[in-house]
Scaffold this motif. Structure first.
Motif, short mmCIF file in Angstrom:
data_model
loop_
_atom_site.label_atom_id
_atom_site.label_comp_id
_atom_site.label_asym_id
_atom_site.label_seq_id
_atom_site.Cartn_x
_atom_site.Cartn_y
_atom_site.Cartn_z
N SER A 85 43.38 40.06 16.36
CA SER A 85 42.92 40.18 14.98
C SER A 85 41.42 39.91 14.87
CB SER A 85 43.68 39.22 14.06
OG SER A 85 43.24 37.88 14.22
N GLU A 86 40.92 38.99 15.70
CA GLU A 86 39.50 38.63 15.61
C GLU A 86 38.58 39.68 16.23
OE1 GLU A 86 37.69 34.88 15.51
OE2 GLU A 86 39.53 33.81 15.93
N THR A 87 39.16 40.70 16.84
CA THR A 87 38.34 41.84 17.26
C THR A 87 38.09 42.76 16.06
OG1 THR A 87 40.26 43.19 17.89
CG2 THR A 87 39.31 41.77 19.59
N ILE A 88 38.76 42.47 14.94
CA ILE A 88 38.67 43.32 13.74
C ILE A 88 38.11 42.56 12.55
CG2 ILE A 88 39.98 44.77 12.13
CD1 ILE A 88 42.08 45.09 14.37
N ILE A 89 38.60 41.33 12.33
CA ILE A 89 38.18 40.55 11.16
C ILE A 89 37.35 39.35 11.59
CG2 ILE A 89 40.17 41.28 9.80
CD1 ILE A 89 41.52 38.63 10.40
N SER A 90 36.73 38.67 10.63
CA SER A 90 35.87 37.52 10.93
C SER A 90 36.71 36.29 11.28
CB SER A 90 34.98 37.20 9.73
OG SER A 90 35.75 36.67 8.66
N SER A 91 36.08 35.33 11.95
CA SER A 91 36.77 34.09 12.31
C SER A 91 37.15 33.31 11.05
CB SER A 91 35.89 33.24 13.22
OG SER A 91 34.66 32.91 12.60
#
Length: 298
Positions: A85-91
């Motif tokens: 998911s963090e390859t797409i959205i922010s931390s």
């Protein structure tokens, strides 16, 4: 009391940086390699703690099958989904969605583990889901956008966290906290290595890079090692209700870390969604003073 609040703040900062460390590592490593590194360094830290504790283990009586299920639900699957998911959205956004874990824990307990839910808990669950839609700023026309995919992956991680918590309570209650932590991490390290070799074998040499090892130490030893000590210290000294307060603080620290160190933007919808989710979690998990007094008197 000062030590308890110090532990609470310290744990929220550590778990908040976990999302930050993952974001940094994902710039170089495949998600499966990040999960393996986290498991490996977490295992090393827990091994040191295990040796220092001198706790005796009866290996023949360990429920290996149930430990495997909990390792999959509590470590391997959610960490893979979080990294993806963090390859797409922010931390920061990932950490906010992570705050819905208590809601999933309640739902899964009700559906699969014969737990009862009160009216206020159902209200809290609905409010929590409303918060997810607000912070995600989901529009019907963009439901299948990449951003939405990242949100769905992260939501899947919180589902598995909730499942793992329920299975731990039901199947591993006879084990000590250290036994459960160490052996689920051991299993997770073995299986995450197999997954990494299958999905991203070229990531293995990269794990030896000093620029990679340092964030992994932070993610594994702190986020999966020291964090256990702080959390269970709070459970023991302050009670589970006090320890659960960290759920409210982790997204805040993660958003702040992401904004300060990664220059990630903070949108108004994220703040509003965060507040609504916290309202849902609070309503779902809050116990009235009257009930607490009655239980104490029982």
């Amino acid at each position: 009391m000062g030590k308890l609040y110090s532990a609470l703040i310290g744990l929220s900062l550590i778990w908040g940086t976990s999302f930050l460390f993952m974001k940094i590592l994902l710039a170089t490593l495949d998600p499966s390699a990040v999960v393996f590194g986290r498991c490996l360094f977490g295992l090393i830290m827990l091994l040191v703690i295990f040796l220092l504790s001198k706790e005796k283990i009866q290996f023949k009586k360990l429920p290996w099958g149930k430990l495997l299920l909990v390792a999959l639900a509590n470590n391997i699957l959610p960490w893979l989904l979080i990294c993806s998911s963090e390859t797409i959205i922010s931390s920061g956004l990932a950490s906010i969605i992570n705050a819905t874990t208590p809601i999933w824990t309640l739902i899964i307990g009700f559906l699969f583990f014969a737990s009862s839910l009160k009216k206020k808990q159902w209200i809290g669950i609905l409010i929590g889901f409303l918060g997810i839609f607000i912070l995600a700023d989901i529009k019907p026309s963009a439901f299948f956008s990449e951003n939405t995919l990242g949100i769905l992956l992260m939501t899947g991680a919180t589902f598995f966290y909730g499942l793992g918590i329920q299975m731990s309570k039901k199947y591993l209650s006879q084990l000590s906290v250290l036994e459960t932590s160490f052996f689920t991490m051991l299993i997770s390290t073995i299986f995450s290595f197999i997954i990494m070799v299958g999905l991203a074998p070229k990531s293995l040499p990269a794990l030896l890079d000093m620029n990679i090892i340092l964030p992994l130490i932070g993610l594994g030893m702190l986020g999966s090692g020291v964090a256990y000590l702080l959390f269970y210290f709070m459970v023991k000294k302050g009670g589970p209700e006090f320890a659960s307060l960290v759920t409210y603080l982790v997204p805040v620290s993660a958003v702040i870390w992401g904004a300060v160190l990664l220059k990630e933007s903070i949108h108004l919808t994220m703040i509003v969604g965060l507040i609504v989710i916290f309202m849902g979690v609070y309503i779902s998990s809050h116990k009235s003073k009257l009930n607490t007094k009655n239980k104490a008197a029982a």
